[in-house]
Write a protein that holds these residues in place. Structure first.
Motif, PDB file in Angstrom:
ATOM      1  N   ALA A 101       0.836  -1.401   0.005  1.00  0.00           N
ATOM      2  CA  ALA A 101       0.245   0.042  -0.170  1.00  0.00           C
ATOM      3  C   ALA A 101       1.047   1.382  -0.297  1.00  0.00           C
ATOM      4  N   LEU A 102       2.103   1.191   0.852  1.00  0.00           N
ATOM      5  CA  LEU A 102       3.531   2.494   0.951  1.00  0.00           C
ATOM      6  C   LEU A 102       3.423   2.580  -0.522  1.00  0.00           C
ATOM      7  N   GLU A 103       3.903   1.847  -1.371  1.00  0.00           N
ATOM      8  CA  GLU A 103       4.821   1.477  -3.061  1.00  0.00           C
ATOM      9  C   GLU A 103       3.483   1.953  -3.829  1.00  0.00           C
ATOM     10  N   ASP A 104       2.463   1.594  -3.608  1.00  0.00           N
ATOM     11  CA  ASP A 104       1.145   2.184  -4.567  1.00  0.00           C
ATOM     12  C   ASP A 104       1.016   3.460  -4.073  1.00  0.00           C
ATOM     13  N   VAL A 105       1.157   4.322  -3.132  1.00  0.00           N
ATOM     14  CA  VAL A 105       1.056   6.009  -3.044  1.00  0.00           C
ATOM     15  C   VAL A 105       1.736   6.073  -3.129  1.00  0.00           C
ATOM     16  N   ALA A 106       3.375   5.498  -3.414  1.00  0.00           N
ATOM     17  CA  ALA A 106       4.398   6.278  -4.048  1.00  0.00           C
ATOM     18  C   ALA A 106       4.395   6.543  -5.234  1.00  0.00           C
ATOM     19  N   GLN A 107       3.795   5.438  -6.632  1.00  0.00           N
ATOM     20  CA  GLN A 107       3.476   4.794  -7.180  1.00  0.00           C
ATOM     21  C   GLN A 107       2.408   6.208  -8.018  1.00  0.00           C
ATOM     22  N   GLU A 108       1.826   6.562  -7.601  1.00  0.00           N
ATOM     23  CA  GLU A 108       0.722   7.271  -7.766  1.00  0.00           C
ATOM     24  C   GLU A 108       1.036   8.526  -8.020  1.00  0.00           C
ATOM     25  N   ALA A 109       2.190   9.207  -6.673  1.00  0.00           N
ATOM     26  CA  ALA A 109       2.999  10.398  -7.185  1.00  0.00           C
ATOM     27  C   ALA A 109       3.745  10.199  -7.437  1.00  0.00           C
ATOM     28  N   ILE A 110       4.456   9.651  -8.663  1.00  0.00           N
ATOM     29  CA  ILE A 110       5.161   9.636  -9.405  1.00  0.00           C
ATOM     30  C   ILE A 110       4.077   9.650 -11.329  1.00  0.00           C
ATOM     31  N   LEU A 111       3.066   8.839 -10.782  1.00  0.00           N
ATOM     32  CA  LEU A 111       1.624   9.274 -12.124  1.00  0.00           C
ATOM     33  C   LEU A 111       1.736  10.848 -12.116  1.00  0.00           C
TER      34      LEU A 111
END
Length: 405
Positions: A53-63
């Motif tokens: 879930a934390l990695e998903d936040v990071a990925q969304e921020a990258i997008l």
């Protein structure tokens, strides 16, 4: 086996970070993290679902192009996955904790200087005519014997709590970093550097620091490639968060490496158009990268196996493209791949570097979505990029000179 971590401090940091973004999708991902962690006093969701879930936040921020925010949650994920200690995380994002650490560092530095002065006082008392060389000798002896020193754990020894032991590891990490930084040779030089830096353009300084970081990263990768015993894991470590090495078309390395149950990508990169590019890493020490059969050169079995693996990953991405796009915001339909494998220095069988390059060029000509390159090609390309960046930095005119003209 991973050692998962979580706790009240991480919950606080995630809560505080939520207020730093206005992006609705990023906040939704953060809310999913907080739902897993629960409220204060609970188990805080320690485990693989929290890391994901934390990695998903990071990925969304990258997008959304917020790379600093993405790095924050990548570090949160690294802590939750057992890769970072809490002390390091606090030093990044907890001002009070960082100030406490800085105070302790100043106290340790002052204590060290005080002990050094005391040692010099004893030397001058016992040997009034001591030279600078005489003063250096005892300190050199201490430095050479420091590996034999210990804290002890028996009668009269010092017992360290787990937190104190972690703090020592943090200081060890900081010492390794600081040891490689350029430093002034005197107090006067330090004052001069402070005066200079006060007038330096922040943007220019950031570019220079980034350039230096890239030079260090490339040197680290070159060292790993030149070590015949380097594993794929060691090479992966050198290339982590170094997407620039693969060319300017990639805007970031994605936080999440797994998008389907049966495919874990080595390095997932995001292209400028929002599509996925996979980098598959293999060892540099491949003796049969290119082989000669009936007078003709062709790729050897290790390269074909690596390409087949990349093909299977791309097929899996194609088959799950709709769910990947819906769940992670990544367009996998146009995914492509690069296989980095081998180096001419390790190839046997009387095959020259030029023949290896021509064989790979011929092979890649007949490939649509997968390119095979060697670590030599990767290093040479990245070195040229750095040389161009350095040349541009040197050629940039001084803004004050322009205004005076």
């Amino acid at each position: 086996m991973a050692t998962f971590r979580s706790g009240f401090t991480l919950w606080q940091l995630v809560q505080a970070a939520r207020e730093l973004t206005e992006e609705a999708r990023v906040r939704e991902r953060i809310d999913a993290v907080l739902h897993i962690m629960g409220g204060p006093g609970g188990p805080y969701g320690k485990g693989r679902p929290l890391v994901n879930a934390l990695e998903d936040v990071a990925q969304e921020a990258i997008l959304h192009g917020d790379f600093a925010f993405a790095q924050r949650f990548q570090r949160f994920a690294a802590y939750a996955g057992g890769e970072l200690f809490l002390d390091i995380l606090e030093n990044y994002y907890d001002d009070e904790a960082r100030q406490r650490s800085e105070k302790l560092m100043r106290m340790m530095a002052a204590l060290g200087v005080d002990r050094a002065v005391a040692a010099l006082d004893v030397l001058c008392r016992d040997k009034p005519g001591a030279s600078a060389a005489d003063a250096r000798d005892p300190f050199r002896g201490i430095a050479q014997s420091v590996d034999s020193l210990g804290l002890g754990d028996g009668e009269g020894g010092i017992r360290l709590s787990p937190k104190e032991a972690r703090r020592l590891q943090v200081f060890g990490h900081m010492e390794l970093v600081l040891r490689n930084l350029p430093r002034p040779a005197s107090a006067e030089a330090a004052r001069m550097m402070n005066d200079v830096l006060a007038d330096v353009d922040a943007g220019w300084l950031a570019q220079m620091l980034e350039l230096r970081a890239r030079q260090v990263g490339l040197a680290s990768l070159r060292t790993a490639v030149e070590d015949p015993d380097s594993s794929e894991s060691a090479l992966h470590t050198c290339l982590k968060n170094q997407e620039w090495i693969f060319g300017g078309v990639y805007v970031a390395e994605l936080a999440r490496r797994q998008y389907t149950p049966d495919a874990i990508l080595d390095i997932p990169l995001l292209r400028g158009d929002g599509s996925l590019h996979e980098v598959e890493l293999k060892r540099a020490n491949i003796k049969d990268l290119v082989i000669r059969r009936s007078g003709h050169l062709m790729l050897g079995p290790p390269a074909h196996r690596a390409v087949s693996q990349a093909q299977n990953y791309l097929r899996t991405m194609d088959e799950n493209r709709l769910s990947i796009l819906a769940e992670h915001g990544i367009d996998a339909r146009r995914a492509s791949a690069t296989v980095v494998i081998g180096h001419p220095r390790y190839v046997t069988g009387d095959v020259t570097p030029r023949e290896i390059a021509e064989t790979l060029r011929t092979y890649n000509t007949h490939q649509a979505r997968i390119e095979v390159i060697t670590y030599e090609t990767l290093l040479d390309s990245a070195s040229r990029m750095l040389a161009l960046s350095s040349a541009r930095q040197d050629a940039d005119p001084d803004p004050d000179e322009e205004s005076d003209a």
